[in-house]
Design an enzyme around this catalytic site. Structure first.
Site, PDB file in Angstrom:
ATOM      1  N   GLN A 105       0.828  -1.203   0.000  1.00  0.00           N
ATOM      2  CA  GLN A 105       0.000   0.000   0.000  1.00  0.00           C
ATOM      3  C   GLN A 105       0.858   1.246   0.000  1.00  0.00           C
ATOM      4  O   GLN A 105       1.605   1.483   0.958  1.00  0.00           O
ATOM      5  CB  GLN A 105      -0.892  -0.027   1.253  1.00  0.00           C
ATOM      6  CG  GLN A 105      -1.702   1.223   1.469  1.00  0.00           C
ATOM      7  CD  GLN A 105      -2.368   1.222   2.844  1.00  0.00           C
ATOM      8  OE1 GLN A 105      -2.196   0.278   3.610  1.00  0.00           O
ATOM      9  NE2 GLN A 105      -3.108   2.252   3.151  1.00  0.00           N
TER      10      GLN A 105
ATOM     11  N   GLU B  62     -13.965  -0.983   5.758  1.00  0.00           N
ATOM     12  CA  GLU B  62     -12.938  -1.979   6.025  1.00  0.00           C
ATOM     13  C   GLU B  62     -12.383  -1.859   7.434  1.00  0.00           C
ATOM     14  O   GLU B  62     -12.017  -2.837   8.052  1.00  0.00           O
ATOM     15  CB  GLU B  62     -11.814  -1.855   4.996  1.00  0.00           C
ATOM     16  CG  GLU B  62     -12.186  -2.461   3.678  1.00  0.00           C
ATOM     17  CD  GLU B  62     -12.808  -3.843   3.847  1.00  0.00           C
ATOM     18  OE1 GLU B  62     -14.017  -3.957   3.592  1.00  0.00           O
ATOM     19  OE2 GLU B  62     -12.124  -4.796   4.227  1.00  0.00           O
TER      20      GLU B  62
END
Lengths: 338, 387
Positions: free
Chosen positions: B130, B248
């Site tokens: 990420q 999430e």
């Protein structure tokens, strides 16, 4: 999986809230209305009703009602009577009186005995019937006792939204065994008092958030300050977990009440952890709400002290967080030792 | 109100529990609680674990079958999370893919991207990292400076990313870069799919206070990304990246509760072996407090699953869950210090796990939004206090 109140349960909560909003806030004796005005109005909503010895409301329904009682704090023993009506619907000695909404005195701490002992009973002076724990031979059983059989000694209660008396037996009740009532009064009383504390804490936070949006200092609303925001956020986390705790414990009690009898039964552990959590955090939320308000909260007339005092009174009597943590540790350490 | 699981869900749980017991190494959750200490050996082990999960049909549990998921509900996802957590199962090498990239692709990706990226992610053909945070863009993520400039049929990227977990093992990166420098901070950002084998990428591991090297610095020097390799619209990366994160934040970490519960149970065994502490009032009160709080965390998870299952969605509740679990984990691992006492400092067998967890828990109130950021979100978006 639907971990939320049903439509009917939300409706019940709303109608209890609306009914209680019709009564002015009680902070000074004598209260502006007799307790029986409130208990009868609650009975009219069917809060204490039973059908053929079976309570109409389940524990989750009662929690939805008790949350609203905690928000409003009426001068009447509603939470206690709600617990009694759930636990004792099968007892002819009391079910009809509850059903009619006549004030009933339910002990919140202590126990009476033929040779002494006293129990603290909210609104005892307005009650005709009492539900008292009687200690005899190392056992403690709930009994229905008449007004004529007890002596009242007014208590100097910390909770200003309530009155109470120390109750002791003036004479041995005519027939103890006949007046003894079975049921899960201890557990239901604890559950609903925890729900009431949760409702009270949620009310204090709502009031505080509303105030922090309006009250201006240094040219801006105090709620713009991070110190206030973060304190409010912590209170919101506490309130969310407290709500989940009382709802879940109630659901366990409705679904598998026999698990209250097992030391490590799900309902028992759910109730113990709710006592530990709500018993500690409700007061912290109320205290934080006083701090966030500032000086106005210290005044009598603003009224936030009613909520704080009710929560503290409940924590030190029925919630028993410390004893519940010890009981949890008992169960868990026994399992860890095995 | 119904907080029960269906018979099918209970059967799903039983099967999975049995599968985990026979699949995980026998000495798992003991000294091997985090996998091999060697970074490359660990990567191989974690990869093996996730491929095994995929082969057994336990990857992408609540993702659509059209993209290789199992097509089950969020409640099954919760159950699986609880069972993996209960066994302290490896978190895997592709958590970024599963917890971040998959949901973003499913939410904002094109149909073609879904069909291409999701199955590859589940099969572990792709391991993701990420590229969001930067040295000058931590909590203030929107302040990121990495630039992507369009040149012909490519974007040319220059900048630096930090805290990039798994970057050494990943072949793909979900990269957030500034594509319109003149737009306000939150606008002008675009989310890209970056192939980590592209020339111009340098990965430098960062040694953490745990002595592990999971995080990396990633330097991007004239890195060329083909046009079209963006997720969501150009200059709409903020929505794609952050909008999905709330959901999430609440659902990806459902396994934490069961993991903490397993750690707490281990801690109780260590406490029981120290009678002078096991009988002490402070220790017993703390045991009761933490046990109750672990139950509260499970109830928050059940509430989350229930809200999603009944179509109510998740908003700032996600911040409540994140704040609660990360701070509870610190309370549990700090309790470990008290239980272990001088053994924690001087080192005896069995303390390694809690030394690691104590330190790791320091990061948990920082990553995925610090506790302070979560509190501000709760105050402003849930309580409505003024900005």
């Amino acid at each position: 999986m639907d971990f939320d109140f049903s439509f009917e349960q939300r409706l019940l909560g709303e109608s209890v809230g609306r009914m209680l909003a019709g009564f002015p806030a009680a902070t000074d004796h004598p209260f502006p209305y007799p307790a029986s005005d409130v208990t009868r109005a609650a009975a009219d909503l069917g809060l204490f009703a039973s059908d053929d010895g079976v309570p109409i409301l389940g524990a989750v329904d009662a929690v939805a009602a008790a949350l609203e009682i905690g928000r409003a704090l009426p001068a009447a023993p509603l939470t206690e009577m709600l617990a009694a009506s759930l636990a004792l619907a099968g007892s002819p000695a009391i079910a009809d009186v509850l059903c009619a909404g006549e004030p009933v005195g339910v002990a919140v701490t202590g126990a009476v005995a033929p040779d002494g002992g006293r129990a603290l009973v909210p609104f005892a002076h307005e009650a005709r019937l009492f539900v008292l724990p009687v200690a005899a031979g190392g056992h403690r059983t709930w009994h229905v006792v008449n007004r004529s059989e007890v002596t009242l000694d007014a208590a100097d209660l910390f909770d200003v939204a309530s009155s109470a008396a120390w109750v002791s037996l003036s004479a041995k009740p005519a027939d103890h065994s006949a007046a003894s009532v079975a049921g899960r009064l201890d557990d239901l009383l604890a559950l609903l008092v925890l729900a009431e504390m949760t409702g009270a804490a949620a009310y204090a936070l709502d009031l505080t958030v509303g105030y922090a949006k309006e009250r201006r200092q240094f040219g801006r609303p105090i709620g713009q300050n991070q110190a206030i925001k973060h304190m409010a956020a912590d209170a919101a986390v506490a309130v969310e977990t407290m709500k989940a705790a009382v709802e879940y414990a109630a659901w366990c009690i409705d679904t598998a009440p026999e698990e209250l009898d097992e030391p490590a039964g799900e309902a028992r552990l759910a109730l113990l952890s709710t006592r530990s959590h709500v018993g500690g955090h409700a007061r912290r939320v109320a205290e934080a709400c006083v701090q966030m308000h500032g000086g106005i909260a210290f005044t009598w007339d603003y009224g936030l002290h009613r909520t704080l005092k009710r929560i503290v009174t409940r924590q030190t009597t029925l919630a028993a967080p410390r004893a519940s943590r010890e009981a949890l540790a008992d169960v868990l350490m026994a399992a860890a030792d095995a | 109100m119904d907080v029960s699981f269906t018979a099918e869900q209970e059967a799903f749980r039983r099967d999975l529990r049995a599968w985990i017991a026979k699949t995980l190494p026998a000495d798992w959750a003991g000294p091997r609680f985090t996998g091999p200490a060697d970074e490359d050996e660990n990567a191989r082990f974690q990869t093996w674990w996730e491929r095994t999960l995929y082969d057994a049909g336990y990857q992408g549990i609540h993702w659509p079958t059209a993209y290789g998921g199992q097509g089950l509900g969020i409640v099954e996802q919760l159950i699986a999370a609880e069972e993996f957590g209960r066994a302290s199962a490896p978190e895997g090498i592709n958590t970024i893919g599963k917890e971040l990239v998959g949901p973003i692709v499913l939410a904002v990706g094109s149909e073609e991207q879904k069909r291409e990226l999701i199955p590859r992610l589940l099969r572990l053909d792709d391991i993701w990292c990420q590229g969001f945070s930067e040295p000058e863009a931590g909590s203030d993520l929107a302040g990121l400076r990495t630039r992507a400039v369009r040149e012909g049929d490519h974007w040319v990227v220059n900048g630096q990313k930090l805290w990039t977990s798994f970057a050494r093992h990943a072949n793909k990166c979900i990269l957030l870069a500034r594509t319109d420098p003149d737009a306000p901070k939150h606008k002008g950002l675009t989310l890209f799919v970056l192939d980590m084998r592209t020339p111009g990428i340098t990965v430098r591991p960062v040694r953490q206070m745990t002595d592990r090297r999971e995080f990396n610095e990633v330097f991007l020097d004239n890195v060329r990304i083909p046009a079209g390799m963006h997720l969501g619209g150009i200059n709409e990366g903020w929505h794609a990246a952050v909008g999905v994160l709330g959901f999430e934040r609440a659902t990806a970490r459902l396994y934490r509760q069961a993991r903490f519960q397993a750690e707490f149970s281990e801690l109780l065994r260590l406490l029981a072996a120290r009678p002078e502490k096991a009988g002490d009032g402070w220790f017993r009160q703390t045991v009761g407090t933490l046990a109750a709080e672990l139950r509260m965390l499970r109830l928050l998870n059940l509430k989350t699953a229930s809200r999603i299952a009944t179509g109510k969605g998740i908003g700032s509740e996600a911040s409540i869950v994140k704040l609660f679990w990360s701070e509870l984990h610190q309370r549990i691992t700090t309790f470990a210090l008290e239980v272990l006492g001088e053994d924690f400092a001087a080192g005896t067998p069995g303390v390694a796990r809690f030394r690691y967890l104590y330190l790791q828990a320091r990061a948990e109130t920082l990553y995925a939004g610090t506790s302070e950021i979560q509190r501000s979100i709760i105050a402003e978006r849930m309580l409505g206090l003024p900005r």
